[in-house]
Design an enzyme around this catalytic site. Structure first.
Site, PDB file in Angstrom:
ATOM      1  N   LYS A  17     -10.830  -8.382   9.087  1.00 26.34           N
ATOM      2  CA  LYS A  17     -10.177  -7.357   8.373  1.00 26.34           C
ATOM      3  C   LYS A  17     -10.870  -5.984   8.449  1.00 26.34           C
ATOM      4  CE  LYS A  17      -7.735  -6.341   4.574  1.00 26.34           C
ATOM      5  NZ  LYS A  17      -6.026  -6.347   4.564  1.00 26.34           N
ATOM      6  N   LYS A  26      -3.933  -9.482   0.261  1.00 29.67           N
ATOM      7  CA  LYS A  26      -3.390  -9.348  -0.920  1.00 29.67           C
ATOM      8  C   LYS A  26      -1.885 -10.106  -1.062  1.00 29.67           C
ATOM      9  CE  LYS A  26      -0.712  -5.923  -0.839  1.00 29.67           C
ATOM     10  NZ  LYS A  26       0.711  -5.805  -0.299  1.00 29.67           N
ATOM     11  N   GLY A  83       0.782  -1.054  -0.223  1.00 27.11           N
ATOM     12  CA  GLY A  83       0.169   0.136  -0.096  1.00 27.11           C
ATOM     13  C   GLY A  83       0.851   1.202   0.051  1.00 27.11           C
ATOM     14  N   ASN A  84       1.918   1.240   0.848  1.00 30.02           N
ATOM     15  CA  ASN A  84       2.996   2.203   0.841  1.00 30.02           C
ATOM     16  C   ASN A  84       3.411   2.575  -0.379  1.00 30.02           C
ATOM     17  OD1 ASN A  84       3.207   4.122   3.281  1.00 30.02           O
ATOM     18  ND2 ASN A  84       5.393   3.329   3.137  1.00 30.02           N
ATOM     19  N   LYS A 144       3.346 -11.483   5.247  1.00 25.61           N
ATOM     20  CA  LYS A 144       4.286 -11.573   4.214  1.00 25.61           C
ATOM     21  C   LYS A 144       5.162 -12.862   4.267  1.00 25.61           C
ATOM     22  CE  LYS A 144       4.262  -6.723   3.557  1.00 25.61           C
ATOM     23  NZ  LYS A 144       3.169  -6.841   3.014  1.00 25.61           N
TER      24      LYS A 144
END
Lengths: 292, 292
Positions: free
Chosen positions: A119, A192, A9-10, A254
């Site tokens: 979420k 994601k 996102g960043n 991740k």
């Protein structure tokens, strides 16, 4: 070489940004210019999140009663168009041809996540303004939705076909649109990183790259004894995870998604930042996780 | 056979409908079920408009000041995601694999259309509420935007690649996202029929089909002496157009777009309704325009 790169996102919207079109396009250009080399030398799929964008869109949906509000799966599809367009515009500047593909992801409607939504998405409210809102870390009420496990990337065959023809493929935006096996949409948001890992396995990627806001994975992150992991194995990564080294909702998903790719037969996964991605792809920076 | 089918607004959203997700999905299912045969026997691209959807989205954008409003090119991208998802969901029910592709269309920033905006979009207002609004046929003020000539479908190569691999391709939604040759977005709405015709030429389609709300093209439409055109040539179609047989903003752009395809080297164009499309493809209904 076939590479799947998950843009955090960043990388696509700086934290302080409001999310204007100009800001998003600028961020996409800054990201793409850094990876122009790998885009030109490899078959690349770019995936991305949609947290801030889907939150903004949800707020706009609720801003007027004149127009019907779209459910979350449709909003996800809309943000794939929105963010995909920014990335595609940025890729065009390199002279490469891109293809932005609407991507649906099959989930199990019986996934326990639907009974226990976790979420948080969208803006904070002082009071719950619709069903399904919960207090988020004392900062206000937010809509909390289910985040089911992705089971199959529906468009993986179209993605492979486009890669083989030389297109930079932009896909799995926002984790993909959650659907049942029958094709019916589900109101949920898929993680994601998990969806990207699944895609990487389905299209037999050689390398899976997670771009995040820190340069590498660390042990004891933020503590005086923090230490960078340059290379590690699935076995060690699992051990570190069990020991609680990685923050939930941040580095842990991740690392977990990287492990999952490697356990599906993937060869190598890398976690790095936008700043060091080229060095990371060449194993000179970031954290590399592999089966060996 | 390679076929490009432009689905009219009416085919995807009945006029009385508010535009809920359920209504749109239902309309898409009804449309796709009718053309299942041609989807299975030919290489098919489905294009579609976005008038009501982009109007609704524009209204929602203006519904809250908390979130930045997106420009028209980005809204176009978002509706490609939205409507593409409904059509893709409907195609899934046939067992076929689809690929919904974000599509950009190059326009000339010096196109005179930018100095003389003519395309009304979005809801009606009692007073002009933003720059660029004009009274539309006495019914209220609407945003009027430029509708420049489409020059090149940017993603035509990806569309061809996907057709060759057997995918039903959903593309050029809302006439495509208008961009300059340099890739920069433009605030405009391209006519869906013109963009579809351009695509059909660029990918060497054998047949271009415009689905509209009437079964055929008529001479003296709506008059006591109206007569259906079953087959005609480019030359005769041009003559009828000059004689003013076709309504502006309705049948005329479709006939014009059909002529344009045939003049680019296309073989056959058909104008028909959702009800008679299969017969029309077999030359048993609708209006066929060809070079012979």
């Amino acid at each position: 070489m076939r590479v799947v790169i998950a843009l955090g996102g960043n990388a696509l919207l700086p934290k302080q940004a409001k999310g204007t079109a100009e800001e998003q396009l600028e961020a996409a250009k800054n990201a793409i210019i850094r990876i122009e080399g790998v885009l030109k030398s490899s078959q690349v799929v770019l995936t991305h999140g949609n947290g801030p964008q889907v939150g903004n869109l949800l707020l706009q949906q609720q801003g007027t009663s004149e127009v019907p509000e779209m459910p979350l799966d449709v909003l996800g599809a809309m943000t794939q168009g929105e963010i995909g367009y920014f990335i595609a515009s940025a890729v065009s500047l390199t002279g490469l041809h891109s293809a932005t593909l609407l991507t649906r992801v099959v989930v199990n409607p019986e996934d326990p996540a639907f009974r226990n939504p976790t979420k948080p998405i969208g803006p904070f409210y002082e009071k719950p303004v619709r069903e399904g809102m919960k207090m988020d870390a004392g900062r206000g009420y937010r809509l909390v939705v289910a985040s089911p496990e992705p089971l199959k990337i529906r468009e993986h065959d179209a993605i492979s076909a486009l890669l083989e023809k030389g297109f930079v493929v932009i896909a799995v935006g926002g984790g993909g649109i959650p659907i049942k096996g029958s094709g019916e949409g589900m109101e949920a948001v898929i993680d994601k990183d998990r969806a990207t890992s699944l895609l990487a396995g389905q299209i037999n990627a050689d390398l899976l790259v997670f771009v995040t806001s820190v340069d590498s994975v660390y042990l004891n992150f933020g503590k005086p004894n923090q230490s960078r992991i340059s290379k590690t194995s699935v076995k060690m990564a699992k051990k570190y995870m069990e020991e609680g080294h990685f923050a939930e909702g941040s580095m842990q998903p991740k690392v977990q998604a990287a492990i999952s790719f490697l356990e599906q037969g993937g060869k190598k996964a890398t976690i790095c930042s936008m700043e060091n991605i080229n060095d990371a792809i060449n194993e000179k920076a970031g954290t590399i996780i592999s089966n060996v």
